[in-house]
Design an enzyme around this catalytic site. Structure first.
Site, short mmCIF file in Angstrom:
data_model
loop_
_atom_site.label_atom_id
_atom_site.label_comp_id
_atom_site.label_asym_id
_atom_site.label_seq_id
_atom_site.Cartn_x
_atom_site.Cartn_y
_atom_site.Cartn_z
N ARG A 84 30.87 46.58 34.42
CA ARG A 84 31.79 45.74 35.17
C ARG A 84 31.62 44.26 34.58
O ARG A 84 30.49 43.70 34.68
CB ARG A 84 32.11 45.83 36.63
CG ARG A 84 33.18 46.74 36.83
CD ARG A 84 33.24 46.83 38.50
NE ARG A 84 33.41 45.66 39.07
CZ ARG A 84 33.96 45.61 40.39
NH1 ARG A 84 34.21 46.93 40.91
NH2 ARG A 84 34.15 44.66 40.99
N LYS B 217 32.20 49.67 49.79
CA LYS B 217 33.69 49.64 50.23
C LYS B 217 34.45 50.74 49.50
O LYS B 217 35.19 51.55 50.08
CB LYS B 217 34.40 48.44 50.18
CG LYS B 217 34.13 47.58 51.26
CD LYS B 217 35.20 46.06 51.08
CE LYS B 217 35.01 45.52 49.87
NZ LYS B 217 34.77 45.08 48.74
N ARG C 154 41.38 39.03 52.22
CA ARG C 154 40.14 38.19 51.86
C ARG C 154 39.98 37.01 52.37
O ARG C 154 39.08 36.26 52.27
CB ARG C 154 39.67 38.45 50.41
CG ARG C 154 38.99 39.68 50.08
CD ARG C 154 38.76 39.98 48.43
NE ARG C 154 37.63 40.55 48.04
CZ ARG C 154 37.51 41.41 47.40
NH1 ARG C 154 38.42 42.46 47.25
NH2 ARG C 154 36.38 41.89 46.90
N ARG D 169 30.00 35.67 43.80
CA ARG D 169 30.94 36.56 44.64
C ARG D 169 30.50 36.57 46.12
O ARG D 169 31.08 36.52 47.09
CB ARG D 169 31.14 38.08 44.13
CG ARG D 169 31.84 37.84 42.84
CD ARG D 169 31.74 39.19 42.12
NE ARG D 169 32.37 40.30 42.55
CZ ARG D 169 31.72 41.63 42.13
NH1 ARG D 169 30.61 41.58 41.36
NH2 ARG D 169 32.14 42.85 42.86
N ARG E 19 25.10 49.13 39.48
CA ARG E 19 26.55 49.41 39.09
C ARG E 19 26.62 48.88 37.68
O ARG E 19 27.33 49.39 36.80
CB ARG E 19 27.29 48.90 40.11
CG ARG E 19 28.59 49.42 39.81
CD ARG E 19 29.69 49.09 40.94
NE ARG E 19 30.08 47.60 41.09
CZ ARG E 19 30.75 47.10 41.96
NH1 ARG E 19 31.23 47.71 43.27
NH2 ARG E 19 31.02 45.89 42.09
#
Ligand code: AMP
Length: 196
Positions: free
Chosen positions: A134, A14, A89, A145, A128
């Site tokens: 992160r 996204k 969301r 998630r 990632r």
């Protein structure tokens, strides 16, 4: 000018596509995740509150998120259109956005749904994690998630489908291929795009 949403599970690409698409549509990209992360980095009151939820892979409460988006959508640069990445969301956020847009008299033009299967997503997010570090990209948090997405966000697809707004695009493949798929789908719906 275009008002669009980008919806998809974590790791569907996204954020990357949002930046490209906002350029193609000549509208600002608004990522609630980026706004929260920048608040966390700066140590603002909002950042301190949001970090607790983000690090656990949970959604930041609707009250905080809705206030943030309402204020951002009142800025002058979004009068001509916007791309929302990662908002709404939850159903309460859909209601809030409906309310904000009703006040401006400008409805949404399109909702782009980016799809990707779970195994691919976990692989991408772990990659990632190695690259960006992160705090919410550890395997446990990633799985949580994805569950939260399935429970709270996937039902929004139905809401927007009933309004005839959803364009579904396969998020698998190279970044360029996915961008091309999205822009062709938008073009087919008569959305104005800058020549690339
Ligand atoms: P993202 O960068 O879109 O993956 O968002 C990162 C994290 O920010 C999410 O896992 C949530 O904790 C929080 N977040 C971003 N957007 C929202 C939203 N619309 N509602 C609630 N929490 C959000």
């Amino acid at each position: 000018m275009t008002r669009l949403l980008l919806i998809g599970p974590p790791g569907s690409g996204k954020g990357t596509q949002a930046v490209r698409l906002s350029q193609a549509c000549a509208v600002p990209a608004i990522s609630t995740g980026d706004i929260f992360r920048s608040n966390v980095e700066k140590g603002t009151e909002l950042g301190v509150k949001a970090a607790e939820f983000m690090n656990a892979g949970k959604y930041v409460p609707d009250s905080l998120t809705n206030d943030l988006v309402r204020s951002r959508l009142n800025d002058a640069d979004v009068e001509g259109g916007f791309l929302l990445d990662g908002y709404p969301r939850t159903e309460a956020q859909v209601d809030e956005l409906d309310d904000i847009l009703a006040a401006t008299g400008h409805p949404l033009d399109v909702v782009v749904l980016l799809t990707a299967d779970t195994d691919e997503i976990v692989t991408r997010l772990l990659k990632r994690a190695g690259e960006q570090g992160r705090a919410d990209d550890t395997e446990d948090v990633i799985r949580h998630r994805l569950e939260v997405y399935a429970e709270q966000t996937a039902p929004l697809i139905d809401i927007y489908s009933k309004r005839g707004l959803v364009v579904e695009v396969d998020g698998l493949g190279s970044v360029d291929d996915v961008t091309e798929r999205i822009t062709s789908a938008l073009d087919a719906r008569g959305i104005t795009l800058l020549a690339s």
